[in-house]
Design an enzyme around this catalytic site. Structure first.
Site, PDB file in Angstrom:
ATOM      1  N   HIS A  85       0.859  -1.186   0.000  1.00 32.41           N
ATOM      2  CA  HIS A  85       0.000   0.000   0.000  1.00 32.41           C
ATOM      3  C   HIS A  85       0.894   1.234   0.000  1.00 32.41           C
ATOM      4  CE1 HIS A  85       1.066   0.110   4.232  1.00 32.41           C
ATOM      5  NE2 HIS A  85       0.525  -1.089   4.430  1.00 32.41           N
ATOM      6  N   ALA A  86       0.251   2.412   0.101  1.00 27.47           N
ATOM      7  CA  ALA A  86       1.009   3.659  -0.025  1.00 27.47           C
ATOM      8  C   ALA A  86       2.067   3.819   1.072  1.00 27.47           C
ATOM      9  CB  ALA A  86       0.051   4.841  -0.007  1.00 27.47           C
ATOM     10  N   GLY A  87       1.848   3.185   2.233  1.00 27.09           N
ATOM     11  CA  GLY A  87       2.855   3.252   3.305  1.00 27.09           C
ATOM     12  C   GLY A  87       4.138   2.564   2.869  1.00 27.09           C
ATOM     13  N   HIS A  88       4.000   1.393   2.242  1.00 27.74           N
ATOM     14  CA  HIS A  88       5.184   0.693   1.729  1.00 27.74           C
ATOM     15  C   HIS A  88       5.883   1.551   0.664  1.00 27.74           C
ATOM     16  CE1 HIS A  88       2.655  -2.958   2.884  1.00 27.74           C
ATOM     17  NE2 HIS A  88       3.760  -3.135   3.586  1.00 27.74           N
ATOM     18  N   GLY A 211       9.099   1.031   8.729  1.00 32.20           N
ATOM     19  CA  GLY A 211       8.104   2.068   8.996  1.00 32.20           C
ATOM     20  C   GLY A 211       7.931   2.328  10.478  1.00 32.20           C
ATOM     21  N   GLN A 212       7.676   3.603  10.806  1.00 38.13           N
ATOM     22  CA  GLN A 212       7.447   3.972  12.213  1.00 38.13           C
ATOM     23  C   GLN A 212       6.168   3.336  12.762  1.00 38.13           C
ATOM     24  OE1 GLN A 212       7.386   8.244  13.154  1.00 38.13           O
ATOM     25  NE2 GLN A 212       6.159   7.731  14.966  1.00 38.13           N
ATOM     26  N   LYS A 213       5.242   2.959  11.864  1.00 35.46           N
ATOM     27  CA  LYS A 213       4.000   2.328  12.356  1.00 35.46           C
ATOM     28  C   LYS A 213       4.319   1.156  13.291  1.00 35.46           C
ATOM     29  CE  LYS A 213       1.617  -0.625   9.889  1.00 35.46           C
ATOM     30  NZ  LYS A 213       1.494  -1.933  10.569  1.00 35.46           N
ATOM     31  N   ASP A 214       5.334   0.363  12.908  1.00 33.86           N
ATOM     32  CA  ASP A 214       5.734  -0.787  13.731  1.00 33.86           C
ATOM     33  C   ASP A 214       6.944  -0.352  14.564  1.00 33.86           C
ATOM     34  OD1 ASP A 214       4.021  -3.150  12.543  1.00 33.86           O
ATOM     35  OD2 ASP A 214       4.692  -1.938  10.867  1.00 33.86           O
TER      36      ASP A 214
HETATM   37  N1  LIG Z   1       1.347   3.087   7.241  1.00 34.69           N
HETATM   38  C1  LIG Z   1       2.646   2.828   7.156  1.00 34.69           C
HETATM   39  N2  LIG Z   1       3.522   3.844   7.146  1.00 34.69           N
HETATM   40  C2  LIG Z   1       4.859   3.616   7.087  1.00 34.69           C
HETATM   41  N3  LIG Z   1       5.400   2.395   7.032  1.00 34.69           N
HETATM   42  C3  LIG Z   1       4.573   1.349   7.030  1.00 34.69           C
HETATM   43  C4  LIG Z   1       3.151   1.510   7.085  1.00 34.69           C
HETATM   44  N4  LIG Z   1       2.581   0.282   7.065  1.00 34.69           N
HETATM   45  C5  LIG Z   1       3.588  -0.603   7.003  1.00 34.69           C
HETATM   46  N5  LIG Z   1       4.781   0.038   6.982  1.00 34.69           N
HETATM   47  C6  LIG Z   1       6.104  -0.588   7.004  1.00 34.69           C
HETATM   48  O1  LIG Z   1       6.277  -1.409   5.872  1.00 34.69           O
HETATM   49  C7  LIG Z   1       7.137  -2.480   6.226  1.00 34.69           C
HETATM   50  C8  LIG Z   1       6.494  -3.756   5.817  1.00 34.69           C
HETATM   51  O2  LIG Z   1       5.318  -3.925   6.597  1.00 34.69           O
HETATM   52  P1  LIG Z   1       4.233  -5.037   6.340  1.00 34.69           P
HETATM   53  O3  LIG Z   1       4.486  -5.648   5.014  1.00 34.69           O
HETATM   54  O4  LIG Z   1       4.104  -5.899   7.520  1.00 34.69           O
HETATM   55  O5  LIG Z   1       2.918  -4.175   6.157  1.00 34.69           O
HETATM   56  P2  LIG Z   1       1.879  -3.742   7.223  1.00 34.69           P
HETATM   57  O6  LIG Z   1       0.934  -2.828   6.567  1.00 34.69           O
HETATM   58  O7  LIG Z   1       2.607  -3.281   8.434  1.00 34.69           O
HETATM   59  O8  LIG Z   1       1.152  -5.089   7.497  1.00 34.69           O
HETATM   60  P3  LIG Z   1       0.351  -5.532   8.776  1.00 34.69           P
HETATM   61  O9  LIG Z   1      -1.035  -5.099   8.522  1.00 34.69           O
HETATM   62  O10 LIG Z   1       0.563  -6.982   8.731  1.00 34.69           O
HETATM   63  O11 LIG Z   1       0.978  -4.940   9.985  1.00 34.69           O
HETATM   64  C9  LIG Z   1       7.371  -2.406   7.726  1.00 34.69           C
HETATM   65  O12 LIG Z   1       8.619  -1.773   7.958  1.00 34.69           O
HETATM   66  C10 LIG Z   1       6.233  -1.528   8.175  1.00 34.69           C
HETATM   67  O13 LIG Z   1       6.511  -0.798   9.359  1.00 34.69           O
HETATM   68  C1  LIG Z   2      10.063  -6.610   8.758  1.00 32.80           C
HETATM   69  C2  LIG Z   2       9.177  -7.717   8.227  1.00 32.80           C
HETATM   70  C3  LIG Z   2       9.121  -7.653   6.699  1.00 32.80           C
HETATM   71  C4  LIG Z   2       9.792  -9.048   8.631  1.00 32.80           C
HETATM   72  O1  LIG Z   2       9.034 -10.121   8.166  1.00 32.80           O
HETATM   73  C5  LIG Z   2       7.758  -7.623   8.825  1.00 32.80           C
HETATM   74  O2  LIG Z   2       7.750  -7.785  10.197  1.00 32.80           O
HETATM   75  C6  LIG Z   2       7.041  -6.380   8.418  1.00 32.80           C
HETATM   76  O3  LIG Z   2       6.562  -6.401   7.280  1.00 32.80           O
HETATM   77  O4  LIG Z   2       6.955  -5.405   9.188  1.00 32.80           O
HETATM   78  N1  BAL Z   3       4.017  -5.205  10.116  1.00 33.32           N
HETATM   79  C1  BAL Z   3       4.189  -6.210  11.115  1.00 33.32           C
HETATM   80  C2  BAL Z   3       4.070  -7.589  10.590  1.00 33.32           C
HETATM   81  C3  BAL Z   3       3.182  -8.461  11.410  1.00 33.32           C
HETATM   82  O1  BAL Z   3       2.314  -7.961  12.137  1.00 33.32           O
HETATM   83  O2  BAL Z   3       3.313  -9.686  11.357  1.00 33.32           O
END
Ligand SMILES: Nc1ncnc2c1ncn2[C@@H]1O[C@H](COP(=O)(O)OP(=O)(O)OP(=O)(O)O)[C@@H](O)[C@H]1O
Ligand SMILES: CC(C)(CO)[C@@H](O)C(=O)[O-]
Ligand code: BAL
Length: 350
Positions: A85-88, A211-214
């Site tokens: 998504h746009a965050g990625h 991402g800062q979200k996590d």
């Molecule tokens: N809204 C966002 N803003 C910035 N970075 C993001 C955002 N969503 C995800 N990321 C970052 O993108 C990377 C990959 O995350 P991931 O593929 O798990 O997606 P996610 O949207 O976090 O999925 P989930 O819903 O499983 O948490 C991680 O470093 C995560 O922190």
């Molecule tokens: C960093 C990561 C890709 C590891 O599987 C996952 O935890 C995520 O998407 O945030």
């Molecule tokens: N963005 C974090 C991945 C997970 O929740 O498994």
């Protein structure tokens, strides 16, 4: 529990010990998941022809990496689990700005899912992911390569979800993995640290983007990189949000339209936390503000935690020192379209 430096619902603590099959899933999906083998559940579909090079093995990635090195090109890595998504894309854009070549990894990592969690139903759309990545451009750069390994490539000896059955080498970052998300998902950060180590060993990027979200994941990964002497620099990219403030997340696909609207209170609560902090540096007051805002739309019992922590050590704070600041983070279980609950996490920096 009294509102002191942390708010944690009794219900979520019970849930942890009971290992109820309620993580993000309806009972139907839960049953389906338990009938799947891990390899089948996490299989990556073959892509159709795409302008981005798609690599499936560590040997292919190493060979590509050697070519970049020979040409004197820097490499940025964006690790993801797909359903982009746009965050990625914001992470991808940061990498494209700072590096000559950008690699995105797409791998739904079984090791970070507990047997009760949503590995089998985790959203996957490989073709749409590649299309989005192919559309990214900036500074005359593009995404050069996607690394989308099969489970057997990353875990050649298998990866049962039950941690007691896992054999071989795993990486744990002690002291930063047990609190907050780790208190609800006890095997999560071991899985993340393990797969991130594997990716860093395979790709050896100059820079790696999270991402800062996590936010706890960023703290864990920074410490992993420091303690295990990886040569990559960790970059943290701010959270991208929907117009109403909801943090973008692949799992938002599980939400109903109504929940997506109601979830606006989560970011509102974090913004109120900043305002509360300007009046008073007590964590208790900040947490009270967050909890009372979230309960405008959600049940108090569904707030798993609201916590104020140090940015580097994740120590729980009672008072925020203005020169050091803090992280306010939370997790809340919200209704999903399967009739169950989905966990949303978010945070803000003070
Ligand atoms: N809204 C966002 N803003 C910035 N970075 C993001 C955002 N969503 C995800 N990321 C970052 O993108 C990377 C990959 O995350 P991931 O593929 O798990 O997606 P996610 O949207 O976090 O999925 P989930 O819903 O499983 O948490 C991680 O470093 C995560 O922190
Ligand atoms: C960093 C990561 C890709 C590891 O599987 C996952 O935890 C995520 O998407 O945030
Ligand atoms: N963005 C974090 C991945 C997970 O929740 O498994």
């Amino acid at each position: 529990m009294a509102l002191r430096s942390r708010w944690q619902s009794n219900r979520s603590i019970l849930r942890l010990f009971d290992l109820l099959p309620s993580y993000n899933l309806s009972p139907l999906l839960y049953t389906a998941r338990h009938n799947c083998t891990v390899a089948a559940a996490a299989e990556v579909p073959e892509s159709r022809k795409s302008p981005i090079q798609i690599l499936r093995t560590a040997a292919e990635v190493r060979s590509w990496r050697r070519e970049q090195l020979a040409k004197g090109l820097t490499v940025g890595l964006v690790p993801t689990m797909g359903a982009l998504h746009a965050g990625h894309m914001r992470l991808v854009q940061s990498s494209m700005r700072m590096n000559d070549a950008t690699m995105v990894s797409i791998f739904v990592n079984p090791a970070q899912f507990a047997p009760t969690e949503d590995l089998a139903s985790y959203p996957r759309d490989f073709d749409a992911d590649i299309e989005q990545l192919a559309a990214q451009e900036g500074d005359n750069r593009q995404v050069d390569v996607v690394f989308a390994p099969h489970v057997e490539e990353m875990y050649p000896n298998g990866i049962p979800l039950n941690i007691a059955d896992q054999k071989g080498a795993f990486v744990s970052v002690h002291g930063l993995s047990e609190q907050l998300e780790g208190s609800i998902r006890p095997q999560f950060f071991r899985g993340v640290a393990t797969v991130v180590s594997k990716l860093l060993n395979i790709v050896t990027p100059e820079r790696v983007y999270f991402g800062q979200k996590d936010i706890q994941q960023t703290v864990v990964v920074k410490r992993l990189v420091q303690d295990l002497c990886y040569g990559s620099v960790v970059h943290v990219v701010p959270t991208s949000r929907d117009a109403n403030g909801l943090a973008l997340s692949s799992r938002n696909a599980y939400l109903t339209e109504q929940t997506r609207e109601d979830a606006a209170v989560i970011y509102k609560a974090l913004q109120n936390a900043v305002m509360a902090y300007r009046q008073n540096t007590s964590a208790e007051k900040i947490i009270e503000t967050v909890v009372s805002t979230i309960t405008e739309n959600f049940n108090k019992d569904d707030i798993e935690y609201v916590c104020v922590n140090d940015k580097d050590t994740l120590e729980e704070l009672e008072t925020v020192h203005p020169l050091k600041g803090a992280i306010v983070s939370l997790a809340v279980r919200v209704p999903n379209k399967f009739g169950g609950k989905t966990r949303l996490i978010d945070n803000i920096l003070l």
